[in-house]
Scaffold this active site. Sequence first.
Site: not given
Length: 404
Positions: A208-211
């Site tokens: 995933g990512n941190r958005s």
Amino acid sequence: MGKPKVVLGVSGGIAAYKACELLRLLTESGHEVRVVPTAASLNFVGEATWAALSGNPASTEVWETVHEVPHVRIGQSADLVVVAPATADMLAKAAHGLADDLLTNTLLTARCPVVFAPAMHTEMWEHPATQENVATLRRRGALVIEPAVGRLTGKDTGKGRLPDPAEIYEVCRRVLARGVGEPDLAGRHVVISAGGTREPLDPVRFLGNRSSGKQGYALARTAVARGARVTLVAANTALADPAGADVVRVGTAVQLREAVLEAAADADVVVMAAAVADFRPAEYAGGKIKKKDGQDPAPVALVRNPDVLAEISADRARPGQVVVGFAAETDDVLPNGRAKLLRKGCDLLVVNEVGEARTFGSEENEAIILVSEGAEIQVPYGPKEALAEAIWDQVAVRLQPRRA
Ligand code: CTP
């Protein structure tokens, strides 16, 4: 300058109780609020509650304090009228200009922005009579926010819920800030992707990512306040649904692509604010991947995800559709941004510099909006909402006039 004057119209639906919360948010943030309930709404919330919470009398009829000519004065002096909840009956009366009580008189005399937050059963909302009344009100410049989907009175669920009062308050705040004038995105359908995709490795793990989704949500909220019909494709966000937006929840890049393409078919604008994973694991392990004693883990093979922004830009669903991309860059921000704008083929690219402590999850943002023809608009560090407004300003000038 005195406090902004807000008229809170309340019509006769069970959601009237939620208007107490809206009233509190308005008064606590420095607005002078006059509540104008309909007689029917007093079955749900009494006059004493409105008077006590607003500090002003709350009459339903034009026949009280006649010497003050309230049926004209309240509407004339308002900076904003918000009707929450607006029943099907109230929308019908407003669309046809009936004036048989204080609220309907106020609606006819108001020259300030008017916001309706409808709440009713799905069948009533979808009925052609209601839909035509809503279209009439919108054509005349009123902002009618789409009801939320969820639990209705009784056991029913569907479209027709009054949005969260805090979110209606956000719409009011933004409409007040913009002032009089037709909402410039009225009649437009905008699609916004927000959040970050998650690409599952096994049933418990993902890449995933941190958005956080905050910038995309700010875009959705501001677009609603500017009159647009908004579809928000939200990937793994934990934020309250913006009032008036149709929220489609997705998990992976492939799901996001499907939802965006479907919504984009009749959209005037597509804004890809989501952080879409470029790669996903080549294999999905149906069971949890276990560690094995004395063995190194197997490498994770990745495959490319579709590039939704490039696809939408290359194959516009409608002529004149405006496509906006985002770019998060850590180095050589401008040259990288220009190259990305060309590569993706969108009309506008919003470039921000990111790093460990910058942008992700924060309430603020700083960006440069790159325009395909060559211009650059620097948006100084400030609330994500201000960047959202600057993006819509650029979009609005590119939209082709609608055919009558
Ligand atoms: N985007 C997309 N589909 C993808 C990846 C990204 O639609 N598979 C969109 C994002 O929503 C964003 C824009 O493309 O609007 C920029 O994404 P970014 O990840 O910065 O660009 P990349 O093409 O991945 O470039 P690079 O990895 O070289 O930075």
